[in-house]
Design an enzyme around this catalytic site. Structure first.
Site, PDB file in Angstrom:
ATOM      1  N   ARG A 168       1.186  -1.221  -0.433  1.00 20.76           N
ATOM      2  CA  ARG A 168       0.151  -0.017  -0.115  1.00 20.76           C
ATOM      3  C   ARG A 168       0.863   1.512   0.378  1.00 20.76           C
ATOM      4  O   ARG A 168       2.089   1.330   0.822  1.00 20.76           O
ATOM      5  CB  ARG A 168      -1.238   0.663   1.168  1.00 20.76           C
ATOM      6  CG  ARG A 168      -1.859  -0.977   0.903  1.00 20.76           C
ATOM      7  CD  ARG A 168      -2.103  -1.326   2.756  1.00 20.76           C
ATOM      8  NE  ARG A 168      -3.624  -1.871   2.595  1.00 20.76           N
ATOM      9  CZ  ARG A 168      -3.875  -3.720   3.705  1.00 20.76           C
ATOM     10  NH1 ARG A 168      -2.212  -4.853   2.691  1.00 20.76           N
ATOM     11  NH2 ARG A 168      -5.000  -4.408   3.471  1.00 20.76           N
ATOM     12  N   HIS A 196       0.131   3.675   4.727  1.00 24.13           N
ATOM     13  CA  HIS A 196      -0.610   2.349   5.580  1.00 24.13           C
ATOM     14  C   HIS A 196      -0.722   0.627   5.214  1.00 24.13           C
ATOM     15  O   HIS A 196      -0.974  -0.023   5.222  1.00 24.13           O
ATOM     16  CB  HIS A 196      -2.105   2.560   5.719  1.00 24.13           C
ATOM     17  CG  HIS A 196      -2.415   2.979   6.129  1.00 24.13           C
ATOM     18  ND1 HIS A 196      -3.537   3.404   7.572  1.00 24.13           N
ATOM     19  CD2 HIS A 196      -2.957   4.700   5.344  1.00 24.13           C
ATOM     20  CE1 HIS A 196      -3.755   4.935   7.580  1.00 24.13           C
ATOM     21  NE2 HIS A 196      -3.593   5.570   6.565  1.00 24.13           N
ATOM     22  N   ARG A 254      -8.068  -4.019  10.480  1.00 23.03           N
ATOM     23  CA  ARG A 254      -6.767  -3.855  10.255  1.00 23.03           C
ATOM     24  C   ARG A 254      -6.558  -2.650  10.778  1.00 23.03           C
ATOM     25  O   ARG A 254      -6.622  -1.140  10.489  1.00 23.03           O
ATOM     26  CB  ARG A 254      -6.949  -3.843   8.489  1.00 23.03           C
ATOM     27  CG  ARG A 254      -4.893  -3.807   8.180  1.00 23.03           C
ATOM     28  CD  ARG A 254      -4.360  -4.030   6.768  1.00 23.03           C
ATOM     29  NE  ARG A 254      -3.639  -3.725   6.165  1.00 23.03           N
ATOM     30  CZ  ARG A 254      -2.714  -2.998   6.373  1.00 23.03           C
ATOM     31  NH1 ARG A 254      -3.326  -1.965   6.063  1.00 23.03           N
ATOM     32  NH2 ARG A 254      -1.931  -3.134   5.863  1.00 23.03           N
ATOM     33  N   ASN A 292      -9.231   6.410  11.388  1.00 24.07           N
ATOM     34  CA  ASN A 292      -7.546   6.624  12.193  1.00 24.07           C
ATOM     35  C   ASN A 292      -8.197   6.323  13.110  1.00 24.07           C
ATOM     36  O   ASN A 292      -8.842   6.429  14.131  1.00 24.07           O
ATOM     37  CB  ASN A 292      -7.007   7.676  11.909  1.00 24.07           C
ATOM     38  CG  ASN A 292      -6.123   7.641  10.249  1.00 24.07           C
ATOM     39  OD1 ASN A 292      -6.168   6.691   9.522  1.00 24.07           O
ATOM     40  ND2 ASN A 292      -6.693   8.753   9.633  1.00 24.07           N
ATOM     41  N   HIS A 298     -12.638   0.304   1.551  1.00 20.43           N
ATOM     42  CA  HIS A 298     -13.279   1.998   0.580  1.00 20.43           C
ATOM     43  C   HIS A 298     -14.107   2.667   1.761  1.00 20.43           C
ATOM     44  O   HIS A 298     -15.187   2.137   1.547  1.00 20.43           O
ATOM     45  CB  HIS A 298     -13.382   1.376  -0.872  1.00 20.43           C
ATOM     46  CG  HIS A 298     -13.432   2.796  -1.736  1.00 20.43           C
ATOM     47  ND1 HIS A 298     -14.158   3.407  -1.211  1.00 20.43           N
ATOM     48  CD2 HIS A 298     -13.435   2.092  -2.716  1.00 20.43           C
ATOM     49  CE1 HIS A 298     -13.988   3.959  -2.159  1.00 20.43           C
ATOM     50  NE2 HIS A 298     -13.791   2.665  -3.532  1.00 20.43           N
ATOM     51  N   ARG A 338      -3.150  -2.980  -6.650  1.00 25.02           N
ATOM     52  CA  ARG A 338      -1.880  -3.694  -5.735  1.00 25.02           C
ATOM     53  C   ARG A 338      -2.757  -4.431  -5.919  1.00 25.02           C
ATOM     54  O   ARG A 338      -2.101  -6.175  -5.592  1.00 25.02           O
ATOM     55  CB  ARG A 338      -3.486  -2.604  -4.489  1.00 25.02           C
ATOM     56  CG  ARG A 338      -1.947  -3.059  -3.051  1.00 25.02           C
ATOM     57  CD  ARG A 338      -2.706  -1.977  -2.108  1.00 25.02           C
ATOM     58  NE  ARG A 338      -3.961  -2.750  -1.716  1.00 25.02           N
ATOM     59  CZ  ARG A 338      -4.157  -3.721  -0.775  1.00 25.02           C
ATOM     60  NH1 ARG A 338      -2.748  -4.721  -0.972  1.00 25.02           N
ATOM     61  NH2 ARG A 338      -5.283  -4.225  -0.523  1.00 25.02           N
TER      62      ARG A 338
HETATM   63 FE1  HDE Z   1      -6.746   6.584   2.929  1.00 25.43          FE
HETATM   64  N1  HDE Z   1      -5.594   5.566   1.654  1.00 25.43           N
HETATM   65  N2  HDE Z   1      -5.986   7.658   1.670  1.00 25.43           N
HETATM   66  N3  HDE Z   1      -7.067   8.108   4.526  1.00 25.43           N
HETATM   67  N4  HDE Z   1      -6.510   4.973   4.073  1.00 25.43           N
HETATM   68  C1  HDE Z   1      -5.611   3.776   1.430  1.00 25.43           C
HETATM   69  O1  HDE Z   1      -5.577   3.109   0.159  1.00 25.43           O
HETATM   70  C2  HDE Z   1      -6.446   8.508   0.509  1.00 25.43           C
HETATM   71  C3  HDE Z   1      -7.402   8.715   4.133  1.00 25.43           C
HETATM   72  C4  HDE Z   1      -7.131   5.031   5.520  1.00 25.43           C
HETATM   73  O2  HDE Z   1      -5.558  -1.218   6.469  1.00 25.43           O
HETATM   74  C5  HDE Z   1      -5.472   3.571   0.626  1.00 25.43           C
HETATM   75  O3  HDE Z   1      -6.121   0.277  -0.313  1.00 25.43           O
HETATM   76  C6  HDE Z   1      -6.539   9.206   0.072  1.00 25.43           C
HETATM   77  C7  HDE Z   1      -7.786   9.736   5.591  1.00 25.43           C
HETATM   78  C8  HDE Z   1      -6.918   3.760   6.280  1.00 25.43           C
HETATM   79  O4  HDE Z   1      -5.836  -1.268   4.063  1.00 25.43           O
HETATM   80  C9  HDE Z   1      -5.139   4.705  -1.180  1.00 25.43           C
HETATM   81  C10 HDE Z   1      -7.452  10.464   1.046  1.00 25.43           C
HETATM   82  C11 HDE Z   1      -8.054   8.905   5.978  1.00 25.43           C
HETATM   83  C12 HDE Z   1      -5.786   2.623   5.272  1.00 25.43           C
HETATM   84  C13 HDE Z   1      -5.526   5.887   0.095  1.00 25.43           C
HETATM   85  C14 HDE Z   1      -7.122   9.353   2.806  1.00 25.43           C
HETATM   86  C15 HDE Z   1      -7.789   7.509   6.041  1.00 25.43           C
HETATM   87  C16 HDE Z   1      -6.195   3.766   4.189  1.00 25.43           C
HETATM   88  C17 HDE Z   1      -3.450   2.996   0.186  1.00 25.43           C
HETATM   89  C18 HDE Z   1      -6.555  12.161   1.119  1.00 25.43           C
HETATM   90  C19 HDE Z   1      -8.859   8.506   7.969  1.00 25.43           C
HETATM   91  C20 HDE Z   1      -5.467   1.493   5.012  1.00 25.43           C
HETATM   92  C21 HDE Z   1      -4.094   1.971  -0.209  1.00 25.43           C
HETATM   93  C22 HDE Z   1      -7.838  12.116   0.430  1.00 25.43           C
HETATM   94  C23 HDE Z   1     -10.214   9.091   7.947  1.00 25.43           C
HETATM   95  C24 HDE Z   1      -6.642   0.997   4.908  1.00 25.43           C
HETATM   96  C25 HDE Z   1      -5.022   1.846   0.293  1.00 25.43           C
HETATM   97  C26 HDE Z   1      -6.096  -0.262   4.938  1.00 25.43           C
HETATM   98  C27 HDE Z   1      -5.463   3.286   2.853  1.00 25.43           C
HETATM   99  C28 HDE Z   1      -5.954   7.100  -0.359  1.00 25.43           C
HETATM  100  C29 HDE Z   1      -6.636  10.496   3.735  1.00 25.43           C
HETATM  101  C30 HDE Z   1      -7.200   6.542   6.562  1.00 25.43           C
HETATM  102  C31 HDE Z   1      -4.062   5.288  -1.373  1.00 25.43           C
HETATM  103  C32 HDE Z   1      -6.466   9.864  -1.307  1.00 25.43           C
HETATM  104  C33 HDE Z   1      -8.385  11.286   6.173  1.00 25.43           C
HETATM  105  C34 HDE Z   1      -7.042   3.439   7.478  1.00 25.43           C
HETATM  106  O5  HDE Z   1      -6.460   4.560  -1.644  1.00 25.43           O
END
Ligand code: HDE
Length: 700
Positions: A79, A82, A119, A155, A346, A376
């Site tokens: 990833r 994360h 996770r 988070n 998602h 991925r």
């Molecule tokens: Fe994520 N984020 N994120 N994120 N995020 C990913 O998806 C993204 C954000 C969070 O255990 C990715 O499968 C963008 C906030 C967690 O598999 C990706 C933006 C919060 C996890 C991605 C954010 C998160 C991800 C990378 C801003 C808290 C891990 C791999 C617009 C609310 C999930 C994947 C797991 C994972 C994109 C911001 C939480 C790249 C574009 C805010 C917990 O899709």
């Protein structure tokens, strides 16, 4: 301490619906001959086919070719954020029906359990990085509901660094290890991160959270979780309210000390992963309560900040958190890759009754996650991977693609059709039959690239958070800024953080940090904010739940330790749900007792409290051992409860520790009960904060 053999039936609800659904995908060869992927039995798995005993290998060897080709492709891209995570199966059960607020099926009936897969992750580091780095933790929950998958991808902090998704790649490039040398691994203490955040004041509030103790949790089991964005609940009558989600660990919340966190990263990089795994194996199932803050549509503009700005939290003193259910993690995964690595979350996986707000960060996330899974997990069919399959059927006209597993039967893969009697088709318009309908929020606007004025205040909530901290937490925050900025090589970046960020939300903190960095004392910032209404709920010290349940307690002993006393201590601790660990210089039995670990293998940073056992010969060995003296010194320095019985007190003396300091219980062997009572009381408070002025001078 020795963990029980793995037992997938442990836990009353371990055999849940998702577990049953996964059964068909489990491979358990029992007394089976090796076979190729084509099912042919293998007679020799030791030698490749060659032309004579010393001749070259033959291309014809389909057995070796298949094995090595598969091996060559065993890795998938990690990833982008994360990457390092640990996960567990469990169930969620509501405490009450939430029908008044949402029609989501899994929140209607307190007797219904919904399977979940959770996770936890760090954000910055790669898959192999250490667990205890200073970072945000991901807290992603997949609910396998009767209406399809609902993912709450949150988070362990309630706000975020940026307000608009378009800044996410910039932010991630800045925080990730630096481009020229891929350093540092797992942390934010480097130039590009501080350069970016010092230029982007909207990050201030979240950066402060990451400088707080929240960024170094003691355990994934005792970490709070937050949905971050504002979402919507929609009920069966179509009425919508805004909602913020919270996860509250039933055991309370605790953090590591920074010195501990750094040392653990070296001694046991899997510290959090191991703790989660072992707790579940032992039957100490982690529990988290789900809470919601509900905001009526008409009240959305009364909070003094914008509800859809993800850099803001709603203090729970203003909108209380209503606890609506509990999640219990009761089963470890069978296979890390198949489940934890391949699980695809998602934030756009929602079910009827849950909907989005216009938070511009959330809106961008809705695009990103499917896109990332396609690269991925290698194609558009990642929903067919067992861990990602919904329990509800996925029936549609999507077809084909890489690694397709479903064999769709019939000619009609389009809609409308007459060939298969028009099936599959949409749900009926009324009474809707469970079809997802987006909340019809009235919308009008000009197509424009602009940040709303209501997002402009970047410092008030940082001030609110800082002013809500205890003295101890404030000390930690100042030290964290000093540490991180001390690693920044460009002086102008350090100065910018102090003068243009910190001085705007707390001048005293700015001065303290400046002093540590050898910078001139800053003056009040040009956008400085003043006193805020504090939110005591934000202080982690108000999240401590006294007690020693699931805490690891070291019983430090050597040959000659008093067996009866060790057994009595062990029983007293186990009666309170703690996990005693017998630690000795070697694994050689001590009378009839088998040590669980050596001092070198389980240093004090890995335990929560320590009891030095009695017995003259044992105490003599320990008092002469540098490792044992270091063990108690370090436990003292890290403000852990300490007890010493009988001759065990000599070990404290040999380490030059005072035996009357706060949180140190000592007594003769005969005083076991009284010493234990005092010890358990101190250990149950997590740390002995009152000891910190003496502890600072301890060399360990
Ligand atoms: Fe994520 N984020 N994120 N994120 N995020 C990913 O998806 C993204 C954000 C969070 O255990 C990715 O499968 C963008 C906030 C967690 O598999 C990706 C933006 C919060 C996890 C991605 C954010 C998160 C991800 C990378 C801003 C808290 C891990 C791999 C617009 C609310 C999930 C994947 C797991 C994972 C994109 C911001 C939480 C790249 C574009 C805010 C917990 O899709």
């Amino acid at each position: 301490m020795a963990s029980k053999p793995r037992n997938r039936q442990s836990g009353s609800s371990a055999k849940d619906a998702k577990s049953d659904a996964l059964e068909a995908s489990r491979a358990r060869p029992e007394n089976e001959a090796l076979r190729t992927n084509q099912g042919v039995k293998i007679a020799d798995n030791q030698n490749s086919l060659r032309a004579g005993p010393r001749g070259p290998s033959l291309l014809e060897d389909f057995i070796m070719r298949e094995k090595i080709t598969h091996f060559d492709h065993e890795r998938i891209p990690e990833r982008i954020v994360h990457a390092r995570g640990s996960a567990a199966h469990g169930v969620f059960q509501p405490y009450e029906s939430m029908a008044e607020f949402t029609k989501a099926a899994f929140l209607q009936d307190p007797s219904v359990q919904t399977p979940v897969y959770v996770r936890f992750s760090t954000v910055q580091g790669p898959r192999g990085s250490a667990d205890t780095v200073r970072d945000v933790r991901g807290f992603a929950v997949k609910f396998y509901t009767s209406e399809g998958i609902y993912d709450l991808v949150g988070n362990n902090m309630p706000v975020f660094f940026i307000q608009d998704a378009i800044k996410f790649p910039d932010f991630v490039h800045a925080v990730k290890p630096e481009a020229p040398n891929e350093m540092p691994t797992g942390g934010s203490a480097h130039d590009t991160f501080w350069d970016f955040v010092s230029l982007v004041p909207e990050s201030t509030h979240m950066v402060l959270w990451t400088m707080s103790d929240r960024a170094i949790p003691r355990s994934l089991r005792t970490m709070e979780g937050f949905g971050v964005h504002t979402f919507r609940f929609v009920n069966a009558q179509g009425r919508s309210r805004f909602v913020k989600f919270h996860w509250r660990p039933v055991l309370g919340s605790y953090s590591l000390l920074w010195d501990e966190a750094q040392k653990i990263a070296g001694k046991d990089p899997d510290f959090h992963r191991r703790d989660l795994w072992e707790a579940i194996e032992r039957g100490n199932f982690p529990e988290f309560e789900l809470g919601v803050q509900l905001i009526e549509e008409k009240d959305q503009h009364t909070l003094g900040f914008d509800l859809i700005d993800p850099t803001k939290l709603i203090p729970e003193e203003i909108v209380p958190v209503r606890i609506i259910g509990k999640m219990t993690l009761n089963r470890n995964p069978d296979n890390f890759f198949a489940e934890t690595e391949q699980v695809a979350f998602h934030p756009g996986h929602v079910v009827p009754g849950i909907d989005f707000s216009n938070d511009p960060l959330l809106q961008g996330r809705l695009f990103s996650y499917t896109d990332t899974q396609i690269s991925r997990l290698g194609g558009a069919n990642f929903h067919e991977i067992p861990i990602n399959r919904p329990l509800a059927p996925n029936v549609n006209n999507q077809r084909d693609g890489m690694h397709r597993q479903t064999i769709n039967v019939g000619q009609a893969s389009y809609e409308p059709n007459s060939l298969s009697d028009a099936w599959p088709k949409e749900t009926d318009p009324a009474p809707h039959d469970g079809g997802f309908e987006s909340y019809p929020e009235p919308m009008e606007g000009t197509k424009i690239r602009v940040r709303s004025e209501s997002f402009a205040d970047h410092f008030s909530q940082a001030a609110l958070f800082y002013q809500s901290m205890s003295e101890v937490e404030k000390e930690h925050i100042a030290a964290a800024y000093q540490f991180e900025l001390g690693k920044v090589t460009r002086p102008e970046i350090r100065a910018r953080v102090v003068n243009e960020i910190l001085s705007n939300y707390d001048l005293e903190l700015a001065k303290q940090v400046a002093e540590g960095l050898g910078l001139p004392a800053p003056s009040r910032g040009s956008k400085a904010v003043g006193k805020q209404q504090p939110s005591p709920a934000l202080s982690l010290l108000n999240r401590v739940k006294p007690g020693i349940k699931t805490r690891k307690v070291a019983l430090l002993a050597a040959p000659g330790a008093d067996e009866a006393s060790v057994k009595a201590i062990r029983k007293a601790l186990e009666d309170q749900g703690a996990v005693p660990v017998l630690i000795a210089p070697t694994l050689a039995p001590i009378d009839g007792m088998h040590p669980d670990a050596t001092i070198a293998g389980m240093p004090s940073i890995m335990i929560d409290a320590v009891i030095v056992c009695g017995g003259d010969a044992s105490a003599k060995v320990l008092a002469q051992s540098g490792d044992a003296r270091h063990f108690v010194l370090e436990a003292f320095k890290h403000l852990k409860a300490i007890a010493a019985l009988g001759a065990g007190r000599d070990v404290l003396n040999a380490a030059h520790l005072p035996d009357h300091a706060d949180g140190v219980a000592t007594g003769a062997d005969a005083d076991l009960d009284a010493v234990l009572e005092k010890f358990i009381d101190a250990a149950g408070q997590h740390r002995v904060w009152s000891r910190r002025s003496i502890a600072e001078s301890v060399p360990a």
